[in-house]
Enzyme design. Structure first.
Site, PDB file in Angstrom:
ATOM      1  N   GLU A 187      39.348  41.880  52.411  1.00  0.00           N
ATOM      2  CA  GLU A 187      39.098  42.636  51.188  1.00  0.00           C
ATOM      3  C   GLU A 187      37.885  42.092  50.453  1.00  0.00           C
ATOM      4  O   GLU A 187      37.695  40.881  50.377  1.00  0.00           O
ATOM      5  CB  GLU A 187      40.333  42.544  50.284  1.00  0.00           C
ATOM      6  CG  GLU A 187      40.245  43.318  49.010  1.00  0.00           C
ATOM      7  CD  GLU A 187      41.528  43.239  48.210  1.00  0.00           C
ATOM      8  OE1 GLU A 187      41.424  43.054  46.977  1.00  0.00           O
ATOM      9  OE2 GLU A 187      42.625  43.351  48.786  1.00  0.00           O
ATOM     10  N   ARG A 234      40.552  31.830  53.088  1.00  0.00           N
ATOM     11  CA  ARG A 234      39.479  32.351  53.931  1.00  0.00           C
ATOM     12  C   ARG A 234      38.576  33.233  53.070  1.00  0.00           C
ATOM     13  O   ARG A 234      38.145  34.285  53.471  1.00  0.00           O
ATOM     14  CB  ARG A 234      40.043  33.166  55.084  1.00  0.00           C
ATOM     15  CG  ARG A 234      40.970  32.428  55.980  1.00  0.00           C
ATOM     16  CD  ARG A 234      40.404  32.035  57.255  1.00  0.00           C
ATOM     17  NE  ARG A 234      39.387  32.963  57.731  1.00  0.00           N
ATOM     18  CZ  ARG A 234      38.809  32.855  58.877  1.00  0.00           C
ATOM     19  NH1 ARG A 234      39.147  31.883  59.665  1.00  0.00           N
ATOM     20  NH2 ARG A 234      37.893  33.695  59.251  1.00  0.00           N
ATOM     21  N   GLY A 235      38.349  32.821  51.847  1.00  0.00           N
ATOM     22  CA  GLY A 235      37.533  33.579  50.907  1.00  0.00           C
ATOM     23  C   GLY A 235      37.603  32.914  49.552  1.00  0.00           C
ATOM     24  O   GLY A 235      37.798  31.707  49.468  1.00  0.00           O
ATOM     25  N   ARG A 236      37.440  33.712  48.496  1.00  0.00           N
ATOM     26  CA  ARG A 236      37.545  33.126  47.162  1.00  0.00           C
ATOM     27  C   ARG A 236      37.664  34.197  46.088  1.00  0.00           C
ATOM     28  O   ARG A 236      37.331  35.351  46.310  1.00  0.00           O
ATOM     29  CB  ARG A 236      36.369  32.228  46.869  1.00  0.00           C
ATOM     30  CG  ARG A 236      35.062  32.948  46.711  1.00  0.00           C
ATOM     31  CD  ARG A 236      33.992  31.944  46.367  1.00  0.00           C
ATOM     32  NE  ARG A 236      32.850  32.618  45.831  1.00  0.00           N
ATOM     33  CZ  ARG A 236      31.627  32.287  46.088  1.00  0.00           C
ATOM     34  NH1 ARG A 236      31.378  31.286  46.886  1.00  0.00           N
ATOM     35  NH2 ARG A 236      30.624  32.921  45.544  1.00  0.00           N
ATOM     36  N   GLU A 237      38.152  33.774  44.944  1.00  0.00           N
ATOM     37  CA  GLU A 237      38.231  34.590  43.747  1.00  0.00           C
ATOM     38  C   GLU A 237      37.350  33.949  42.691  1.00  0.00           C
ATOM     39  O   GLU A 237      37.351  32.727  42.548  1.00  0.00           O
ATOM     40  CB  GLU A 237      39.658  34.664  43.213  1.00  0.00           C
ATOM     41  CG  GLU A 237      40.634  35.344  44.117  1.00  0.00           C
ATOM     42  CD  GLU A 237      42.042  35.375  43.537  1.00  0.00           C
ATOM     43  OE1 GLU A 237      42.282  34.792  42.460  1.00  0.00           O
ATOM     44  OE2 GLU A 237      42.909  35.981  44.178  1.00  0.00           O
ATOM     45  N   GLN A 239      36.742  40.171  37.848  1.00  0.00           N
ATOM     46  CA  GLN A 239      37.114  39.242  38.917  1.00  0.00           C
ATOM     47  C   GLN A 239      36.597  39.803  40.225  1.00  0.00           C
ATOM     48  O   GLN A 239      36.785  40.982  40.506  1.00  0.00           O
ATOM     49  CB  GLN A 239      38.629  39.084  38.983  1.00  0.00           C
ATOM     50  CG  GLN A 239      39.092  38.163  40.095  1.00  0.00           C
ATOM     51  CD  GLN A 239      40.561  37.829  39.975  1.00  0.00           C
ATOM     52  OE1 GLN A 239      41.009  37.366  38.946  1.00  0.00           O
ATOM     53  NE2 GLN A 239      41.308  38.083  41.034  1.00  0.00           N
ATOM     54  N   THR A 240      35.919  38.979  40.993  1.00  0.00           N
ATOM     55  CA  THR A 240      35.503  39.376  42.336  1.00  0.00           C
ATOM     56  C   THR A 240      36.371  38.620  43.326  1.00  0.00           C
ATOM     57  O   THR A 240      36.704  37.458  43.111  1.00  0.00           O
ATOM     58  CB  THR A 240      34.019  39.064  42.602  1.00  0.00           C
ATOM     59  OG1 THR A 240      33.791  37.665  42.439  1.00  0.00           O
ATOM     60  CG2 THR A 240      33.121  39.838  41.653  1.00  0.00           C
ATOM     61  N   ASN A 241      36.770  39.300  44.375  1.00  0.00           N
ATOM     62  CA  ASN A 241      37.614  38.694  45.396  1.00  0.00           C
ATOM     63  C   ASN A 241      36.996  38.901  46.765  1.00  0.00           C
ATOM     64  O   ASN A 241      36.463  39.970  47.052  1.00  0.00           O
ATOM     65  CB  ASN A 241      39.004  39.334  45.419  1.00  0.00           C
ATOM     66  CG  ASN A 241      39.752  39.142  44.124  1.00  0.00           C
ATOM     67  OD1 ASN A 241      39.806  38.045  43.594  1.00  0.00           O
ATOM     68  ND2 ASN A 241      40.324  40.207  43.605  1.00  0.00           N
ATOM     69  N   GLU A 256      37.453  43.638  40.214  1.00  0.00           N
ATOM     70  CA  GLU A 256      38.640  44.005  39.452  1.00  0.00           C
ATOM     71  C   GLU A 256      38.374  43.769  37.976  1.00  0.00           C
ATOM     72  O   GLU A 256      37.927  42.691  37.595  1.00  0.00           O
ATOM     73  CB  GLU A 256      39.851  43.172  39.876  1.00  0.00           C
ATOM     74  CG  GLU A 256      40.339  43.449  41.264  1.00  0.00           C
ATOM     75  CD  GLU A 256      41.556  42.602  41.634  1.00  0.00           C
ATOM     76  OE1 GLU A 256      42.049  41.816  40.779  1.00  0.00           O
ATOM     77  OE2 GLU A 256      42.007  42.717  42.776  1.00  0.00           O
ATOM     78  N   ASP A 282      36.162  42.958  46.570  1.00  0.00           N
ATOM     79  CA  ASP A 282      36.410  43.825  45.419  1.00  0.00           C
ATOM     80  C   ASP A 282      35.851  43.323  44.101  1.00  0.00           C
ATOM     81  O   ASP A 282      35.470  42.171  43.948  1.00  0.00           O
ATOM     82  CB  ASP A 282      37.892  44.124  45.278  1.00  0.00           C
ATOM     83  CG  ASP A 282      38.751  42.926  44.914  1.00  0.00           C
ATOM     84  OD1 ASP A 282      38.303  42.056  44.158  1.00  0.00           O
ATOM     85  OD2 ASP A 282      39.890  42.876  45.377  1.00  0.00           O
TER      86      ASP A 282
END
Length: 171
Positions: free
Chosen positions: A106, A134-137, A123-125, A110, A108
């Site tokens: 994903e 395996r990513g970040r917020e 917020q970006t995810n 938000e 995004d």
């Protein structure tokens, strides 16, 4: 040159590059999308190139692409509601969650709802295999009021990079 203007120029440059590199064309809503939920709250423009999503006391609204994409340039012009919106989430995202429910990917933006008079946060995810490990917020305070007029939010996704930035209304 201030940082906001520099980021805007970077993204506009990326958008032009993406358009040439990916041979990007704009689809009408019916060519590329279908309503996901909200029925009458998904309102198409007369020419079919734009859609407005409404929120009422019974339902929000959303749509989904007709095809899956490995990469691309995804962009939306969004004007947020100016009333009390705590508990309401407005999102613009790419996801393969309908295919990989337990391990989806994903990207995004938000908007987490707001209390009148407080600064808006976005917020970006980035999720890989359904996990922020395996990513970040990331959360940011917007340097403009997203309720005054529509602003463009874009995701440029190539084989090697992901760039997602809000742009101001002048782009």
């Amino acid at each position: 040159m201030d940082t906001h203007r520099l980021l805007k120029l970077l993204v506009l440059s990326c958008a032009v590059t993406a358009s040439a590199a990916f041979n990007v064309s704009t689809l009408s809503f019916d060519e590329g999308f279908s309503p996901l939920f909200g029925g009458d709250n998904v309102v198409k423009s007369r020419d079919g190139k734009n859609v407005k999503l409404h929120l009422n006391r019974y339902s929000g609204s959303g749509f989904i692409s007709s095809d899956m994409y490995d990469h691309g340039f995804f962009s939306a012009s969004i004007k947020l509601p100016s009333d009390y919106t705590a508990g309401v989430v407005v999102a613009f995202y790419t996801s393969n969650g309908h295919i990989f429910e337990k391990r989806h990917d994903e990207l995004d933006f938000e908007f987490l709802g707001n209390i009148r008079g407080k600064p808006w946060r976005i917020q970006t995810n980035v999720y890989g295999n359904g996990s922020t490990s395996r990513g970040r917020e990331e959360r940011y305070t917007l340097p403009f009021d997203p309720t005054e007029e529509a602003h463009r939010y874009s995701i440029l996704w190539s084989a090697d990079n992901i760039i997602s930035l809000p742009l101001d209304h002048n782009c």
